[in-house]
Motif scaffolding. Structure first.
Motif, PDB file in Angstrom:
ATOM      1  N   SER A  37       0.843  -1.198   0.000  1.00  0.00           N
ATOM      2  CA  SER A  37       0.000   0.000   0.000  1.00  0.00           C
ATOM      3  C   SER A  37       0.876   1.245   0.000  1.00  0.00           C
ATOM      4  N   VAL A  38       0.354   2.309  -0.607  1.00  0.00           N
ATOM      5  CA  VAL A  38       1.046   3.603  -0.555  1.00  0.00           C
ATOM      6  C   VAL A  38       0.194   4.655   0.145  1.00  0.00           C
ATOM      7  N   THR A  39      -0.892   4.222   0.773  1.00  0.00           N
ATOM      8  CA  THR A  39      -1.813   5.183   1.383  1.00  0.00           C
ATOM      9  C   THR A  39      -2.062   4.935   2.863  1.00  0.00           C
ATOM     10  N   ASP A  40      -1.458   3.880   3.432  1.00  0.00           N
ATOM     11  CA  ASP A  40      -1.780   3.533   4.824  1.00  0.00           C
ATOM     12  C   ASP A  40      -0.766   4.055   5.824  1.00  0.00           C
ATOM     13  N   GLY A  41       0.245   4.794   5.361  1.00  0.00           N
ATOM     14  CA  GLY A  41       1.225   5.348   6.278  1.00  0.00           C
ATOM     15  C   GLY A  41       2.248   4.357   6.778  1.00  0.00           C
ATOM     16  N   THR A  42       2.301   3.159   6.205  1.00  0.00           N
ATOM     17  CA  THR A  42       3.252   2.126   6.606  1.00  0.00           C
ATOM     18  C   THR A  42       4.159   1.768   5.434  1.00  0.00           C
ATOM     19  N   PRO A  43       5.361   2.306   5.339  1.00  0.00           N
ATOM     20  CA  PRO A  43       5.929   3.282   6.270  1.00  0.00           C
ATOM     21  C   PRO A  43       5.585   4.733   5.928  1.00  0.00           C
ATOM     22  N   LEU A  44       5.039   4.943   4.732  1.00  0.00           N
ATOM     23  CA  LEU A  44       4.783   6.304   4.264  1.00  0.00           C
ATOM     24  C   LEU A  44       3.410   6.386   3.618  1.00  0.00           C
ATOM     25  N   THR A  45       2.896   7.615   3.553  1.00  0.00           N
ATOM     26  CA  THR A  45       1.704   7.876   2.749  1.00  0.00           C
ATOM     27  C   THR A  45       2.121   8.692   1.530  1.00  0.00           C
ATOM     28  N   TRP A  46       1.770   8.187   0.358  1.00  0.00           N
ATOM     29  CA  TRP A  46       2.084   8.863  -0.892  1.00  0.00           C
ATOM     30  C   TRP A  46       0.846   9.609  -1.389  1.00  0.00           C
ATOM     31  N   SER A  47       1.010  10.899  -1.648  1.00  0.00           N
ATOM     32  CA  SER A  47      -0.056  11.674  -2.268  1.00  0.00           C
ATOM     33  C   SER A  47       0.054  11.524  -3.784  1.00  0.00           C
ATOM     34  N   GLN A  48      -1.054  11.768  -4.464  1.00  0.00           N
ATOM     35  CA  GLN A  48      -1.095  11.491  -5.899  1.00  0.00           C
ATOM     36  C   GLN A  48      -1.942  12.518  -6.638  1.00  0.00           C
ATOM     37  N   ASP A  49      -1.605  12.715  -7.916  1.00  0.00           N
ATOM     38  CA  ASP A  49      -2.478  13.389  -8.871  1.00  0.00           C
ATOM     39  C   ASP A  49      -2.934  14.775  -8.419  1.00  0.00           C
ATOM     40  N   PRO A  50      -1.998  15.759  -8.319  1.00  0.00           N
ATOM     41  CA  PRO A  50      -2.416  17.109  -7.913  1.00  0.00           C
ATOM     42  C   PRO A  50      -3.420  17.712  -8.891  1.00  0.00           C
ATOM     43  N   HIS A  51      -4.504  18.259  -8.338  1.00  0.00           N
ATOM     44  CA  HIS A  51      -5.545  18.957  -9.104  1.00  0.00           C
ATOM     45  C   HIS A  51      -6.256  18.050 -10.110  1.00  0.00           C
ATOM     46  N   GLY A  52      -6.119  16.729  -9.984  1.00  0.00           N
ATOM     47  CA  GLY A  52      -6.776  15.834 -10.927  1.00  0.00           C
ATOM     48  C   GLY A  52      -6.203  15.888 -12.324  1.00  0.00           C
ATOM     49  N   LEU A  53      -4.969  16.364 -12.448  1.00  0.00           N
ATOM     50  CA  LEU A  53      -4.358  16.512 -13.776  1.00  0.00           C
ATOM     51  C   LEU A  53      -3.578  15.278 -14.206  1.00  0.00           C
ATOM     52  N   PHE A  54      -3.297  14.373 -13.264  1.00  0.00           N
ATOM     53  CA  PHE A  54      -2.410  13.253 -13.566  1.00  0.00           C
ATOM     54  C   PHE A  54      -3.059  11.955 -13.114  1.00  0.00           C
ATOM     55  N   SER A  55      -4.218  11.664 -13.664  1.00  0.00           N
ATOM     56  CA  SER A  55      -4.975  10.482 -13.259  1.00  0.00           C
ATOM     57  C   SER A  55      -4.347   9.218 -13.836  1.00  0.00           C
ATOM     58  N   GLY A  56      -4.821   8.096 -13.376  1.00  0.00           N
ATOM     59  CA  GLY A  56      -4.294   6.803 -13.805  1.00  0.00           C
ATOM     60  C   GLY A  56      -4.226   5.888 -12.615  1.00  0.00           C
ATOM     61  N   SER A  57      -3.506   4.795 -12.764  1.00  0.00           N
ATOM     62  CA  SER A  57      -3.390   3.804 -11.698  1.00  0.00           C
ATOM     63  C   SER A  57      -2.089   4.002 -10.933  1.00  0.00           C
ATOM     64  N   TYR A  58      -2.212   4.094  -9.596  1.00  0.00           N
ATOM     65  CA  TYR A  58      -1.077   4.179  -8.681  1.00  0.00           C
ATOM     66  C   TYR A  58      -1.213   2.982  -7.731  1.00  0.00           C
ATOM     67  N   ASP A  59      -0.559   1.874  -8.037  1.00  0.00           N
ATOM     68  CA  ASP A  59      -0.869   0.610  -7.376  1.00  0.00           C
ATOM     69  C   ASP A  59       0.387  -0.051  -6.812  1.00  0.00           C
ATOM     70  N   ALA A  60       0.372  -0.360  -5.511  1.00  0.00           N
ATOM     71  CA  ALA A  60       1.502  -1.044  -4.878  1.00  0.00           C
ATOM     72  C   ALA A  60       1.116  -2.428  -4.362  1.00  0.00           C
ATOM     73  N   SER A  61      -0.015  -2.949  -4.779  1.00  0.00           N
ATOM     74  CA  SER A  61      -0.502  -4.213  -4.234  1.00  0.00           C
ATOM     75  C   SER A  61       0.427  -5.387  -4.562  1.00  0.00           C
ATOM     76  N   SER A  62       1.259  -5.263  -5.585  1.00  0.00           N
ATOM     77  CA  SER A  62       2.173  -6.332  -5.977  1.00  0.00           C
ATOM     78  C   SER A  62       3.453  -6.338  -5.150  1.00  0.00           C
ATOM     79  N   GLY A  63       3.669  -5.305  -4.318  1.00  0.00           N
ATOM     80  CA  GLY A  63       4.919  -5.163  -3.598  1.00  0.00           C
ATOM     81  C   GLY A  63       5.901  -4.257  -4.300  1.00  0.00           C
ATOM     82  N   ASP A  64       5.518  -3.761  -5.482  1.00  0.00           N
ATOM     83  CA  ASP A  64       6.235  -2.711  -6.202  1.00  0.00           C
ATOM     84  C   ASP A  64       5.238  -1.586  -6.453  1.00  0.00           C
ATOM     85  N   TYR A  65       5.748  -0.389  -6.740  1.00  0.00           N
ATOM     86  CA  TYR A  65       4.866   0.736  -7.053  1.00  0.00           C
ATOM     87  C   TYR A  65       4.740   0.809  -8.568  1.00  0.00           C
TER      88      TYR A  65
END
Length: 324
Positions: A37-65
């Motif tokens: 995960s990149v959103t649970d704060g373990t170890p970090l929380t990653w923010s994404q897509d400022p202003h909705g300009l950079f949409s798409g998939s941001y996925d770490a479920s595989s153990g890679d980002y």
């Protein structure tokens, strides 16, 4: 019941760890995405897509980002760690571009690292490496790249690569090398920014998938405000001058607690810690310089404090044993 000497050895270990940690300074973060995960704060929380300009998939479920767009679309990705802002920053990552699974010849894209990022104004520095071996830096202000300097290397981002990007003052330095290779002795690209006013900001990664169906894969990402330590030549030679002396202690001390690719102690934890100090102690005096050289004052003061703690513990342990 534990002997008095063992009790005080354990107590000294705790005091030593506390003293070493107290001497650490600087800001840093590291994420290998193994928690999925990149959103649970373990170890970090990653923010994404400022202003909705950079949409798409941001996925770490595989153990890679993994950064990718829906089938049939192309675009850019921007993702960063909000918890730490840097002025000077050193960044590293390992990554690869995966071609379109259905159309392998579609493989164009740019792995990217972001420094001094202001998500509000979409401004910052970008270091990129692509499928053609182009290594470059961009100065982006208000979402527009005002500068794009690049060189072409003999390998590409279609193989596993390590990328390093540093921003010190207004000097941008970029390097890339195959994961099974060695870091270049000097940066492959250096650019001095004499026009923009990008003073500090967030750090992160991004991806520009120039062709449909490609994916950026980041294995890990690290950012810190001190240079990375590389274990080169002689174990414990943390400043790379081919000998182990007091100067290497100061490099270790200034990076204590930070995340680097240093793994001199074999722990595999990616963190500069007391075990790495042990490597320095074991090899002190080794290398081209040889001999016992003087440890500079700050290091001598730290060692004197630790020696005092050890002596106090030994004396008290002896007194307790005598009373038994």
């Amino acid at each position: 019941m534990a002997s008095a000497s063992r009790v005080w050895q354990a107590a000294f270990g705790l005091l030593l760890a506390a003293a070493l940690q107290a001497s650490a300074f600087g800001a840093s973060w590291f994420d290998d995405f193994n928690d999925g995960s990149v959103t649970d704060g373990t170890p970090l929380t990653w923010s994404q897509d400022p202003h909705g300009l950079f949409s798409g998939s941001y996925d770490a479920s595989s153990g890679d980002y993994r950064l990718s767009m829906p089938t049939g679309a192309t675009g850019q990705h921007v993702t960063w760690v909000d918890s730490v802002s840097f002025t000077d920053v050193y960044m590293r990552t390992q990554g690869i571009i995966l071609p379109n699974e259905l159309i392998p010849e579609q493989n164009a894209g740019n792995l990217a690292m972001l420094a001094r990022l202001d998500p509000v104004t979409v401004s910052g520095y970008i270091f990129y490496f692509d499928q053609s071996g182009d290594l470059g830096v961009q100065v982006v202000v208000g979402g527009v790249a005002n500068v794009d300097e690049n060189v072409t290397l003999e390998f590409t981002a279609l193989t596993e690569v390590v990328m390093e990007f540093s921003v010190v003052g207004n000097v941008l330095s970029a390097s890339a090398w195959p994961v099974d290779g060695q870091k270049p002795a000097t940066p492959q690209l250096v650019y001095t920014d004499e026009t923009s006013a990008l003073a500090s900001g967030k750090s992160g990664v991004g991806y520009d998938d120039d062709e449909q169906g490609t994916t950026a894969v980041y294995r890990w990402v690290a950012a810190q405000d001190t240079p990375f330590i590389d274990d080169v030549g002689v174990d414990g030679d943390y400043d790379g001058d081919e000998d182990v002396d007091g100067a290497d202690f100061l490099v270790w001390q200034s990076n204590l607690g930070s995340t680097t690719n240093l793994d001199a102690d074999g722990s595999g934890n990616g963190v500069v810690d007391a075990a790495d100090l042990g490597v320095w102690q074991t090899n002190f005096g080794a290398g081209a310089g040889g001999g016992i050289s003087a440890v500079p004052e700050p290091a001598a003061a730290t060692l004197a404090v630790l020696a005092g703690l050890a002596l106090a513990c030994r004396r008290k342990g002896t007194a307790i044993a005598a009373r038994r």
